[in-house]
Design a protein around this motif. Structure first.
Motif, short mmCIF file in Angstrom:
data_model
loop_
_atom_site.label_atom_id
_atom_site.label_comp_id
_atom_site.label_asym_id
_atom_site.label_seq_id
_atom_site.Cartn_x
_atom_site.Cartn_y
_atom_site.Cartn_z
N SER A 70 0.81 -1.22 0.00
CA SER A 70 0.00 0.00 0.00
C SER A 70 0.84 1.27 0.00
O SER A 70 0.29 2.37 0.10
CB SER A 70 -0.93 0.00 1.23
N ASP A 71 2.17 1.14 -0.11
CA ASP A 71 3.06 2.29 -0.09
C ASP A 71 3.04 2.96 -1.47
O ASP A 71 3.51 2.38 -2.46
CB ASP A 71 4.48 1.86 0.28
N LEU A 72 2.50 4.18 -1.55
CA LEU A 72 2.39 4.87 -2.85
C LEU A 72 3.74 5.24 -3.42
O LEU A 72 3.94 5.23 -4.64
CB LEU A 72 1.52 6.13 -2.68
N SER A 73 4.70 5.60 -2.56
CA SER A 73 6.02 5.98 -3.05
C SER A 73 6.71 4.80 -3.74
O SER A 73 7.37 4.97 -4.77
CB SER A 73 6.88 6.52 -1.90
N MET A 120 5.14 4.37 -7.13
CA MET A 120 5.60 5.38 -8.09
C MET A 120 6.99 5.02 -8.62
O MET A 120 7.27 5.14 -9.82
CB MET A 120 5.62 6.76 -7.43
N ILE A 121 7.87 4.59 -7.71
CA ILE A 121 9.21 4.20 -8.14
C ILE A 121 9.14 2.99 -9.07
O ILE A 121 9.84 2.91 -10.08
CB ILE A 121 10.09 3.90 -6.91
N ALA A 122 8.27 2.02 -8.74
CA ALA A 122 8.13 0.83 -9.58
C ALA A 122 7.64 1.19 -10.97
O ALA A 122 8.12 0.65 -11.98
CB ALA A 122 7.18 -0.16 -8.91
#
Length: 695
Positions: A340-343, A346-348
């Protein structure tokens, strides 16, 4: 990082020069009056000779020198190249190649025989040539001017310095022919802030006082003739020209003229070349500027098209690393989607975008125009046409179509077989063609074109077409089909790909043993491609090869069958539909009704021997190869997947329905389905059903 062996570099460059030489000689057979082709062939020969001597290939330099000498009458325009002369010149080219690539396989006797044949062909018109030269008055005038010297105007391409050539070295070589008076022309020098330090802006006006012929001057500029404009005219008088324009430019007195002309040439060139540079700028202040305004942009464009020679192994290694990166990126994407980590997500997504871009760039670096392969077959057609006494025109289209270099290498042998068959079996002899109202010259067309994620390569001839009755009779004779069996023409033609099958009545050095077409089909299928045959009686045959763009990374459709996951090449997928109750078995036959058309389907659970019960709502993936369509029934369609292809081990060589494997994002393996083999399996099942029903 180890440096390449200099002799290996020479072999690579010589290989490219041989292609230029062979192309020029073959074109010369079609256009014997084209002077540019003769010059192109001589430039290639001259470069091979000079480089060969530099790298210690003395036999190459010696033989090439004799080749040049014997062929010199063609260059001078005294004789026209005939087909016999071209054939001997091609044999000489092959001998030079053998001297470079495998010197132990050559024999001096062969080289001497080739040179003897070459001299014999170029000397056939020798008695008549001197008469033409003596009776014509114009050659006498150049003889006098030759003693007086030559007036040269030299204008080099601006990028000549970047290519490693130095105009001053060329001028020094020119000075070795005799006394020279060199005047630099500086009106092309731009302002300092507009000047490109790697460009050449000078031109030269040269007066050469030497008793030499034009060929000696051409030899000086042999290696840069494509990068310069050379204006040459004979001098009528021996007197040195007045150097007033130069001294007017320098604002100096003409008194030192006698001192500059008298010394040796090397002394005369140096001061003249150095002095104008200091005062060139004041002269150019009054010059118009439009000419120099566009130069910086043009120079940047020229720098942009520079190429670098890279070993093929390094490209393969780079492709492997990119493949591993794609696999790691898929694992990262899967891990990010489960959290659930949005950061992290985004990196992925950013890494996925960069990996996709890097993949496309790397695959683009491996792409090679297929014209590099097509050019090899011109010689094959030329030799077969001569040996079989069948005039054949060879036409190629789509040479700019790009294909992975691995595909290019694998495609060479199948095309050789197809072209040999087209000329030997397809094209009729001249008497038969005349009786059928055809032109005396046959025609072979080799074409390539992009079609979606595939490349279509076609070999087409205008011969007599396939003899369906003879193919059927041969198949019945070999016990491949029962006498009287009902088969379509397309099905009968497929027997041509059966091992050991041949309709040739006699065995020759070219064909008749039945070893060609089955090798072609096996090779194309190993490349995950397919082959189609179409023919029109009396008009010719067309063979179409359908090939993927690359063998490294493909777009695939990930499916689930039971607990196993499999990849179907996306280029073979037409559509996906749901298997309804109406599509279940009827009278023991599996057919899918797709918009009124019946499509046979295979249940992958049965083929894979999957355990457990099938899903309630099964999906059918419609795949195609050529004109044949087959449905594959799976439990679930997971979605699109970037597939890095890994080869299967030799232990799995007998499992024909798989063409490779890949690593999924969770680290597990998925097998890649071989579409061609699945289609063949479906066809065989349909044929068995027909036989059972007929029984």
């Amino acid at each position: 990082m180890s440096a390449m062996d200099p002799t290996e570099i020479f072999r690579q460059e010589a290989s490219e020069l041989f292609e230029v030489l062979e192309g020029a000689l073959l074109d010369l057979g079609q256009r014997p009056d084209d002077r540019e082709l003769v010059d192109s062939a001589f430039r290639a020969l001259h470069t091979i000779k000079g480089s060969g001597a530099m790298f210690g290939f003395d036999k190459v330099a010696s033989f090439t020198h004799e080749f040049e000498t014997a062929f010199d009458r063609v260059r001078k325009g005294e004789i026209k190249p005939t087909q016999e002369l071209i054939s001997v010149a091609l044999a000489a080219k092959d001998y030079i190649r053998a001297l470079i690539e495998d010197p132990q396989s050559t024999d001096d006797i062969i080289g001497e025989a080739i040179l003897d044949d070459l001299k014999r062909f170029v000397s056939t018109d020798q008695p008549s040539a001197p008469v033409a030269e003596i009776t014509e008055a114009p050659p006498l005038a150049p003889a006098e001017s030759k003693q007086a010297g030559w007036h040269l105007y030299l204008e080099f391409e601006s990028h000549i310095l970047r290519n490693g050539s130095n105009p001053l070295d060329l001028l020094e070589d020119l000075c070795k022919l005799g006394p020279c008076f060199v005047v630099p022309i500086t009106d092309g020098i731009p302002f300092l802030d507009e000047m490109e330090p790697e460009d050449c802006y000078l031109k030269w006006d040269v007066k050469l006082h030497a008793a030499c012929d034009k060929d000696a001057i051409d030899d000086v500029f042999m290696f840069v003739s494509d990068e310069m404009k050379l204006t040459l005219s004979p001098l009528e008088h021996v007197e040195a020209p007045a150097p007033m324009p130069l001294f007017n430019l320098l604002d100096e007195e003409p008194a030192p003229v006698v001192e500059m002309v008298a010394p040796a040439v090397e002394v005369a060139v140096a001061p003249v070349l150095e002095q104008p540079v200091a005062k060139a700028e004041p002269k150019l202040e009054s010059k118009p500027e439009p000419k120099s305004e566009s130069k910086p942009e043009a120079k940047r464009e020229e720098r942009g098209i520079a190429t670098v020679r890279v070993q093929a192994e390094r490209l393969d290694e780079l492709m492997d690393r990119v493949g591993e990166l794609v696999i790691a990126q898929a694992r990262l994407t899967q891990l990010a989607s489960s959290g659930s980590d949005l950061s992290i997500k985004m990196i992925a997504e950013e890494i996925e975008r960069l990996a996709s871009s890097l993949r496309d760039t790397t695959m683009g670096a491996r792409m090679v125009p297929i014209g590099s392969l097509f050019g090899r077959f011109r010689r094959l057609v030329h030799d077969l046409s001569r040996d079989l006494a069948k005039p054949v025109e060879f036409v190629t289209t789509g040479e700019d179509t790009e294909l992975d270099k691995t595909m290019i290498e694998c495609l060479a042998d199948p095309l050789v077989h197809l072209i040999r068959n087209a000329i030997d079996h397809g094209i009729e002899d001249t008497a038969t063609r005349a009786a059928n109202g055809k032109t005396e010259q046959g025609r072979i067309e080799l074409a390539a074109v992009h079609s979606g994620a595939q490349v279509l390569v076609t070999v087409k001839d205008n011969g007599g077409g396939l003899n369906t009755a003879r193919i059927r009779a041969k198949a019945e004779e070999q016990g491949l089909i029962a006498a009287g069996a009902v088969l379509t023409d397309h099905e009968i033609h497929q027997f041509l790909f059966h091992p050991g099958f041949s309709t040739a009545q006699t065995i020759s050095a070219l064909s008749g043993r039945g070893v060609g077409m089955d090798v072609v089909k096996r090779t194309i299928e190993n490349m995950r491609g397919s082959i189609d045959l179409s023919t029109r009686p009396g008009l010719g045959t067309t063979v179409t090869l359908r090939l993927p763009l690359t063998l490294a990374i493909i777009e695939g459709l990930l499916i689930r069958v039971g607990e196993g996951r499999y990849i179907i090449p996306l280029s073979a997928v037409e559509e996906c539909v749901e298997l309804t109750a109406d599509d279940e078995r009827s009278r023991g036959r599996n057919f899918l009704n797709v918009r009124g058309g019946l499509v046979p389907f295979l249940r992958l659970r049965e083929i894979m021997s999957a355990s457990g019960s099938p899903d309630r709502h099964q999906k059918t993936i419609i795949i195609s190869t050529g004109e044949t369509r087959v449905g594959l029934v799976a439990d679930q369609i997971i979605g699109n997947h970037q597939t890095v292809i890994k080869s299967l081990s030799k232990l799995h060589s007998d499992v024909t329905i798989f063409s490779g494997a890949t690593i999924l994002g969770d680290g597990t393996a998925a097998l890649i389905l071989d579409v061609a083999q699945l289609v063949s399996l479906a066809q065989s099942k349909v044929e068995k059903q027909h036989i059972n029903e007929a029984a």
